[in-house]
Design a protein around this motif. Structure first.
Motif, PDB file in Angstrom:
ATOM      1  N   TYR A  89       0.797  -1.230   0.000  1.00 59.13           N
ATOM      2  CA  TYR A  89       0.000   0.000   0.000  1.00 59.13           C
ATOM      3  C   TYR A  89       0.830   1.281   0.000  1.00 59.13           C
ATOM      4  CZ  TYR A  89      -3.088  -3.769   1.008  1.00 59.13           C
ATOM      5  OH  TYR A  89      -3.727  -4.975   0.950  1.00 59.13           O
ATOM      6  N   PHE A  90       1.898   1.256  -0.769  1.00 55.31           N
ATOM      7  CA  PHE A  90       2.775   2.412  -0.930  1.00 55.31           C
ATOM      8  C   PHE A  90       2.077   3.383  -1.879  1.00 55.31           C
ATOM      9  CE2 PHE A  90       7.489   3.504  -2.095  1.00 55.31           C
ATOM     10  CZ  PHE A  90       7.345   4.728  -1.479  1.00 55.31           C
ATOM     11  N   ILE A  91       1.778   4.560  -1.374  1.00 54.61           N
ATOM     12  CA  ILE A  91       1.089   5.552  -2.202  1.00 54.61           C
ATOM     13  C   ILE A  91       1.527   6.950  -1.791  1.00 54.61           C
ATOM     14  CG2 ILE A  91      -0.964   5.756  -0.716  1.00 54.61           C
ATOM     15  CD1 ILE A  91      -2.610   5.737  -3.393  1.00 54.61           C
ATOM     16  N   PRO A  94      -0.567  12.939  -5.765  1.00 51.14           N
ATOM     17  CA  PRO A  94       0.116  13.643  -6.859  1.00 51.14           C
ATOM     18  C   PRO A  94       0.850  14.926  -6.482  1.00 51.14           C
ATOM     19  CG  PRO A  94      -1.980  12.810  -7.625  1.00 51.14           C
ATOM     20  CD  PRO A  94      -1.923  12.538  -6.147  1.00 51.14           C
ATOM     21  N   GLY A  95       0.298  15.771  -5.664  1.00 50.90           N
ATOM     22  CA  GLY A  95       0.950  17.029  -5.318  1.00 50.90           C
ATOM     23  C   GLY A  95       2.190  16.887  -4.454  1.00 50.90           C
ATOM     24  N   PHE A  96       2.473  15.673  -4.005  1.00 49.49           N
ATOM     25  CA  PHE A  96       3.600  15.445  -3.098  1.00 49.49           C
ATOM     26  C   PHE A  96       4.646  14.510  -3.704  1.00 49.49           C
ATOM     27  CE2 PHE A  96       0.186  17.135  -0.696  1.00 49.49           C
ATOM     28  CZ  PHE A  96       0.794  17.993   0.201  1.00 49.49           C
ATOM     29  N   ARG A  97       4.501  14.209  -4.963  1.00 50.46           N
ATOM     30  CA  ARG A  97       5.488  13.379  -5.661  1.00 50.46           C
ATOM     31  C   ARG A  97       6.644  14.263  -6.112  1.00 50.46           C
ATOM     32  NH1 ARG A  97       0.820  10.301  -9.166  1.00 50.46           N
ATOM     33  NH2 ARG A  97      -0.104   9.224  -7.379  1.00 50.46           N
ATOM     34  N   THR A 126       2.137  -3.800 -10.389  1.00 50.50           N
ATOM     35  CA  THR A 126       1.738  -4.117 -11.759  1.00 50.50           C
ATOM     36  C   THR A 126       2.717  -3.490 -12.738  1.00 50.50           C
ATOM     37  OG1 THR A 126       0.320  -2.204 -12.209  1.00 50.50           O
ATOM     38  CG2 THR A 126      -0.694  -4.077 -11.038  1.00 50.50           C
ATOM     39  N   HIS A 127       2.676  -3.985 -13.950  1.00 50.18           N
ATOM     40  CA  HIS A 127       3.616  -3.529 -14.989  1.00 50.18           C
ATOM     41  C   HIS A 127       3.473  -2.046 -15.308  1.00 50.18           C
ATOM     42  CE1 HIS A 127       0.030  -4.009 -17.486  1.00 50.18           C
ATOM     43  NE2 HIS A 127       0.658  -3.333 -18.443  1.00 50.18           N
ATOM     44  N   GLU A 128       2.362  -1.447 -14.978  1.00 48.13           N
ATOM     45  CA  GLU A 128       2.139  -0.029 -15.286  1.00 48.13           C
ATOM     46  C   GLU A 128       2.853   0.915 -14.318  1.00 48.13           C
ATOM     47  OE1 GLU A 128      -2.226   0.103 -17.246  1.00 48.13           O
ATOM     48  OE2 GLU A 128      -2.170  -0.411 -15.107  1.00 48.13           O
ATOM     49  N   LEU A 129       3.214   0.442 -13.165  1.00 43.20           N
ATOM     50  CA  LEU A 129       3.814   1.306 -12.145  1.00 43.20           C
ATOM     51  C   LEU A 129       5.342   1.318 -12.287  1.00 43.20           C
ATOM     52  CD1 LEU A 129       0.881   0.586 -11.025  1.00 43.20           C
ATOM     53  CD2 LEU A 129       1.822   1.294  -8.851  1.00 43.20           C
ATOM     54  N   THR A 130       5.812   1.856 -13.379  1.00 43.34           N
ATOM     55  CA  THR A 130       7.236   1.802 -13.713  1.00 43.34           C
ATOM     56  C   THR A 130       8.101   2.661 -12.785  1.00 43.34           C
ATOM     57  OG1 THR A 130       6.889   3.513 -15.397  1.00 43.34           O
ATOM     58  CG2 THR A 130       6.832   1.215 -16.136  1.00 43.34           C
ATOM     59  N   LYS A 131       7.603   3.810 -12.362  1.00 46.45           N
ATOM     60  CA  LYS A 131       8.390   4.658 -11.447  1.00 46.45           C
ATOM     61  C   LYS A 131       8.565   3.973 -10.095  1.00 46.45           C
ATOM     62  CE  LYS A 131       7.648   9.185 -13.432  1.00 46.45           C
ATOM     63  NZ  LYS A 131       7.133  10.533 -13.264  1.00 46.45           N
ATOM     64  N   TYR A 136      11.912   0.541  -6.259  1.00 48.19           N
ATOM     65  CA  TYR A 136      12.132  -0.741  -5.594  1.00 48.19           C
ATOM     66  C   TYR A 136      13.456  -1.359  -6.031  1.00 48.19           C
ATOM     67  CZ  TYR A 136       7.079  -0.336  -4.751  1.00 48.19           C
ATOM     68  OH  TYR A 136       5.829   0.103  -4.389  1.00 48.19           O
ATOM     69  N   LYS A 137      13.729  -1.320  -7.318  1.00 52.14           N
ATOM     70  CA  LYS A 137      14.985  -1.883  -7.848  1.00 52.14           C
ATOM     71  C   LYS A 137      16.193  -1.155  -7.269  1.00 52.14           C
ATOM     72  CE  LYS A 137      12.949  -3.165 -12.275  1.00 52.14           C
ATOM     73  NZ  LYS A 137      12.928  -2.837 -13.712  1.00 52.14           N
ATOM     74  N   SER A 138      16.079   0.143  -7.047  1.00 46.83           N
ATOM     75  CA  SER A 138      17.207   0.900  -6.487  1.00 46.83           C
ATOM     76  C   SER A 138      17.528   0.468  -5.061  1.00 46.83           C
ATOM     77  CB  SER A 138      16.933   2.409  -6.550  1.00 46.83           C
ATOM     78  OG  SER A 138      16.009   2.815  -5.554  1.00 46.83           O
TER      79      SER A 138
END
Length: 165
Positions: A89-91, A94-97, A126-131, A136-138
């Motif tokens: 549930y990581f969210i 928009p105004g705080f990204r 999901t595959h759509e959440l590329t950012k 996560y990869k970092s």
């Protein structure tokens, strides 16, 4: 309005009344707006947050609730799964990204993961959440599984990422 910085955001590590409902609402609203997910996704989040609360033990589970002006603007939790910890549930609204809040929450997650002595951690996205996947990869998470799904009201590819600590 003055520009917001990371220093303007407070992070607490406990749930308050209204948090479960609001985080569920945020997921339902933002994932509909940004990815066209259906109501089944919101129900999935609600069930998962209820499960988290029912098995909550602050020695092995943690929430990070990011707030600005008394309003939740970010959220992340670590859920005890035995030897593994699940990131869920990581969210960030928009105004705080782009302020470094995602990195800050991940740093807190990783510190608690190590403090608790977990051997592994995993998450589903999901595959759509590329950012998000890039973040996560970092931190060392690696894609370990993919499966096609229509569980959230549309066809997509669910992805599991694993981290060995």
């Amino acid at each position: 309005m003055a520009s917001i910085t990371l220093a303007d955001i407070t992070i607490r590590t406990y749930l308050q009344p209204g948090d479960i409902g609001y985080v569920t609402y945020l997921h339902g609203l933002l994932y509909k707006q940004e990815y066209n997910f259906g109501i089944a996704f919101e129900a999935y989040v609600a069930a998962g947050l209820a499960e988290f609360y029912q098995q909550y033990d602050d020695k092995r589970n943690r929430v990070w609730v990011a707030e600005h002006g008394g309003k939740i603007v970010g959220f992340l939790l670590l859920m005890d799964r035995g030897e593994a910890a699940q990131l869920r549930y990581f969210i960030i609204t928009p105004g705080f990204r782009g302020l470094g809040l995602g990195k800050k929450l991940m740093d807190l997650y990783m510190a608690f993961l190590h403090e608790c002595g977990y051997q592994t951690s995993y998450l589903w996205t999901t595959h759509e959440l590329t950012k998000a996947a890039s973040l996560y990869k970092s931190y060392g998470f690696q894609l370990s599984q993919e499966k096609e799904s229509a569980d959230f009201g549309k066809t997509l590819i669910e992805q599991r990422y694993d981290l060995v600590v």
